[in-house]
Scaffold this motif. Structure first.
Motif, PDB file in Angstrom:
ATOM      1  N   LEU A 251       0.854  -1.183   0.000  1.00  0.00           N
ATOM      2  CA  LEU A 251       0.000   0.000   0.000  1.00  0.00           C
ATOM      3  C   LEU A 251       0.890   1.233   0.000  1.00  0.00           C
ATOM      4  CD1 LEU A 251      -3.277   0.725   1.640  1.00  0.00           C
ATOM      5  CD2 LEU A 251      -1.423   2.226   2.252  1.00  0.00           C
ATOM      6  N   ARG A 252       0.549   2.212  -0.799  1.00  0.00           N
ATOM      7  CA  ARG A 252       1.280   3.485  -0.855  1.00  0.00           C
ATOM      8  C   ARG A 252       0.284   4.609  -0.618  1.00  0.00           C
ATOM      9  NH1 ARG A 252       2.555   7.463  -4.680  1.00  0.00           N
ATOM     10  NH2 ARG A 252       4.557   8.463  -4.254  1.00  0.00           N
ATOM     11  N   LEU A 253       0.469   5.328   0.470  1.00  0.00           N
ATOM     12  CA  LEU A 253      -0.355   6.488   0.789  1.00  0.00           C
ATOM     13  C   LEU A 253       0.296   7.683   0.103  1.00  0.00           C
ATOM     14  CD1 LEU A 253      -2.855   7.375   2.348  1.00  0.00           C
ATOM     15  CD2 LEU A 253      -1.421   7.652   4.374  1.00  0.00           C
ATOM     16  N   ALA A 254      -0.070   7.889  -1.175  1.00  0.00           N
ATOM     17  CA  ALA A 254       0.594   8.903  -1.989  1.00  0.00           C
ATOM     18  C   ALA A 254       0.238  10.317  -1.553  1.00  0.00           C
ATOM     19  CB  ALA A 254       0.224   8.701  -3.464  1.00  0.00           C
ATOM     20  N   ALA A 255      -0.993  10.507  -1.064  1.00  0.00           N
ATOM     21  CA  ALA A 255      -1.420  11.834  -0.606  1.00  0.00           C
ATOM     22  C   ALA A 255      -2.497  11.675   0.448  1.00  0.00           C
ATOM     23  CB  ALA A 255      -1.950  12.660  -1.777  1.00  0.00           C
ATOM     24  N   LEU A 256      -2.426  12.520   1.470  1.00  0.00           N
ATOM     25  CA  LEU A 256      -3.485  12.596   2.486  1.00  0.00           C
ATOM     26  C   LEU A 256      -3.442  14.003   3.072  1.00  0.00           C
ATOM     27  CD1 LEU A 256      -5.753  11.275   4.087  1.00  0.00           C
ATOM     28  CD2 LEU A 256      -4.058  10.523   5.754  1.00  0.00           C
ATOM     29  N   ASN A 257      -4.334  14.839   2.594  1.00  0.00           N
ATOM     30  CA  ASN A 257      -4.395  16.231   3.031  1.00  0.00           C
ATOM     31  C   ASN A 257      -5.733  16.495   3.702  1.00  0.00           C
ATOM     32  OD1 ASN A 257      -1.858  16.928   1.750  1.00  0.00           O
ATOM     33  ND2 ASN A 257      -2.959  16.798  -0.186  1.00  0.00           N
TER      34      ASN A 257
ATOM     35  N   THR B 296      -1.847  -2.986  -3.702  1.00  0.00           N
ATOM     36  CA  THR B 296      -1.740  -4.289  -4.364  1.00  0.00           C
ATOM     37  C   THR B 296      -2.414  -5.324  -3.483  1.00  0.00           C
ATOM     38  OG1 THR B 296       0.381  -3.674  -5.333  1.00  0.00           O
ATOM     39  CG2 THR B 296      -0.148  -6.011  -5.302  1.00  0.00           C
ATOM     40  N   VAL B 297      -3.314  -6.103  -4.076  1.00  0.00           N
ATOM     41  CA  VAL B 297      -3.982  -7.199  -3.377  1.00  0.00           C
ATOM     42  C   VAL B 297      -3.649  -8.482  -4.124  1.00  0.00           C
ATOM     43  CG1 VAL B 297      -6.210  -8.205  -2.742  1.00  0.00           C
ATOM     44  CG2 VAL B 297      -5.863  -5.744  -2.540  1.00  0.00           C
ATOM     45  N   THR B 298      -3.261  -9.516  -3.392  1.00  0.00           N
ATOM     46  CA  THR B 298      -2.978 -10.813  -4.000  1.00  0.00           C
ATOM     47  C   THR B 298      -4.136 -11.763  -3.709  1.00  0.00           C
ATOM     48  OG1 THR B 298      -0.598 -10.495  -3.757  1.00  0.00           O
ATOM     49  CG2 THR B 298      -1.362 -12.758  -4.083  1.00  0.00           C
ATOM     50  N   ALA B 299      -4.712 -12.300  -4.770  1.00  0.00           N
ATOM     51  CA  ALA B 299      -5.832 -13.240  -4.651  1.00  0.00           C
ATOM     52  C   ALA B 299      -5.358 -14.626  -5.075  1.00  0.00           C
ATOM     53  CB  ALA B 299      -6.996 -12.793  -5.529  1.00  0.00           C
ATOM     54  N   ARG B 300      -5.670 -15.621  -4.258  1.00  0.00           N
ATOM     55  CA  ARG B 300      -5.256 -16.994  -4.568  1.00  0.00           C
ATOM     56  C   ARG B 300      -6.486 -17.895  -4.683  1.00  0.00           C
ATOM     57  NH1 ARG B 300      -1.372 -15.020  -1.059  1.00  0.00           N
ATOM     58  NH2 ARG B 300       0.735 -15.051  -1.918  1.00  0.00           N
ATOM     59  N   ASN B 301      -6.522 -18.682  -5.741  1.00  0.00           N
ATOM     60  CA  ASN B 301      -7.589 -19.663  -5.935  1.00  0.00           C
ATOM     61  C   ASN B 301      -6.992 -21.044  -5.694  1.00  0.00           C
ATOM     62  OD1 ASN B 301      -9.590 -21.388  -6.747  1.00  0.00           O
ATOM     63  ND2 ASN B 301      -9.924 -20.450  -8.744  1.00  0.00           N
ATOM     64  N   PRO B 302      -7.299 -21.670  -4.544  1.00  0.00           N
ATOM     65  CA  PRO B 302      -6.676 -22.958  -4.216  1.00  0.00           C
ATOM     66  C   PRO B 302      -7.328 -24.159  -4.904  1.00  0.00           C
ATOM     67  CG  PRO B 302      -8.161 -22.306  -2.471  1.00  0.00           C
ATOM     68  CD  PRO B 302      -8.176 -21.190  -3.477  1.00  0.00           C
ATOM     69  N   ASN B 303      -8.395 -23.934  -5.641  1.00  0.00           N
ATOM     70  CA  ASN B 303      -9.129 -25.040  -6.256  1.00  0.00           C
ATOM     71  C   ASN B 303      -8.442 -25.566  -7.508  1.00  0.00           C
ATOM     72  OD1 ASN B 303     -11.792 -25.124  -4.653  1.00  0.00           O
ATOM     73  ND2 ASN B 303     -11.503 -22.954  -5.091  1.00  0.00           N
ATOM     74  N   ASP B 304      -8.566 -26.873  -7.730  1.00  0.00           N
ATOM     75  CA  ASP B 304      -7.979 -27.492  -8.904  1.00  0.00           C
ATOM     76  C   ASP B 304      -8.897 -27.455 -10.118  1.00  0.00           C
ATOM     77  OD1 ASP B 304      -5.570 -28.189  -7.654  1.00  0.00           O
ATOM     78  OD2 ASP B 304      -6.464 -30.001  -6.801  1.00  0.00           O
TER      79      ASP B 304
END
Length: 193
Positions: free
Chosen positions: A14-20, A34-42
């Motif tokens: 996560l990048r907090l590029a701006a917060l005013n 960035t979110v990582t999604a994993r599908n464990p199903n075959d």
């Protein structure tokens, strides 16, 4: 027969590029994540609609964004890159004062989408899902050049694949690497007449 398993999600950066926060308690922000999604199903694939992401810092809403929907094949790890922002969103004066005084913020995100599953040629109807992620912090990024970004994701096994979904590109500045785990909530409405 198919031993179905729920997909898993994690906020990997996560990048907090701006917060005013203005004197009139209006929040303007930009968050890159960035979110990582994993599908464990075959044998089961998931088809996601557009994903609406709502970010909070110290409990205050600080940005909304949308990531395009995608097909999540069986055995696949997908890295989702997106951005969220707020433009002059008014917050409570006490919350605004708290946001101004802190250098680092406790972050959370709620992601809502519709998802259907695919087994061979069978496609299910879509149902509502919500992914809740918390337990990570971020400080405002400094506008200094940085080295190329490093994708933080578990390496898939040789028979598994990985794909990247992007909705925006990242600009210069520090990125906070997290290992925040997420909870998946499935909402199924059954109507009886």
């Amino acid at each position: 027969m198919y031993h179905p398993q729920l997909p898993s999600f994690a906020v990997t950066s996560l990048r907090l590029a701006a917060l005013n926060v203005s004197d009139s308690d209006a929040v303007t922000s930009r968050i890159e994540f960035t979110v990582t999604a994993r599908n464990p199903n075959d044998k089961i694939a998931f088809a996601y609609g557009d994903i609406a992401a709502a970010f909070a810092a110290d409990g205050a809403d600080v940005g909304d964004g949308t990531v395009p929907g995608f097909l999540h094949p069986a055995g696949n790890t997908t890295v989702i890159k997106g951005a969220a922002s707020a433009s002059s969103a008014t917050v409570d004066p006490v919350v605004a004062s708290s946001l101004r005084s802190k250098k680092s913020h406790a972050m959370s995100v709620e992601m809502d989408s519709k998802v259907g599953f695919q087994i061979g040629r069978f496609n299910s109807k879509s149902i509502n899902v919500r992914v809740l992620c918390a337990g990570f912090t971020a400080a405002l990024a400094k506008n200094t050049p940085s080295p190329p970004p490093i994708v933080v994701a578990a390496a898939p096994s040789p028979s598994r694949s990985r794909s990247v979904i992007k909705s925006s590109t990242s600009s210069a500045g520090a990125t906070t690497t997290t290992d925040a785990k997420c909870k998946l909530r499935v909402k199924i409405w059954i109507w009886t007449f």
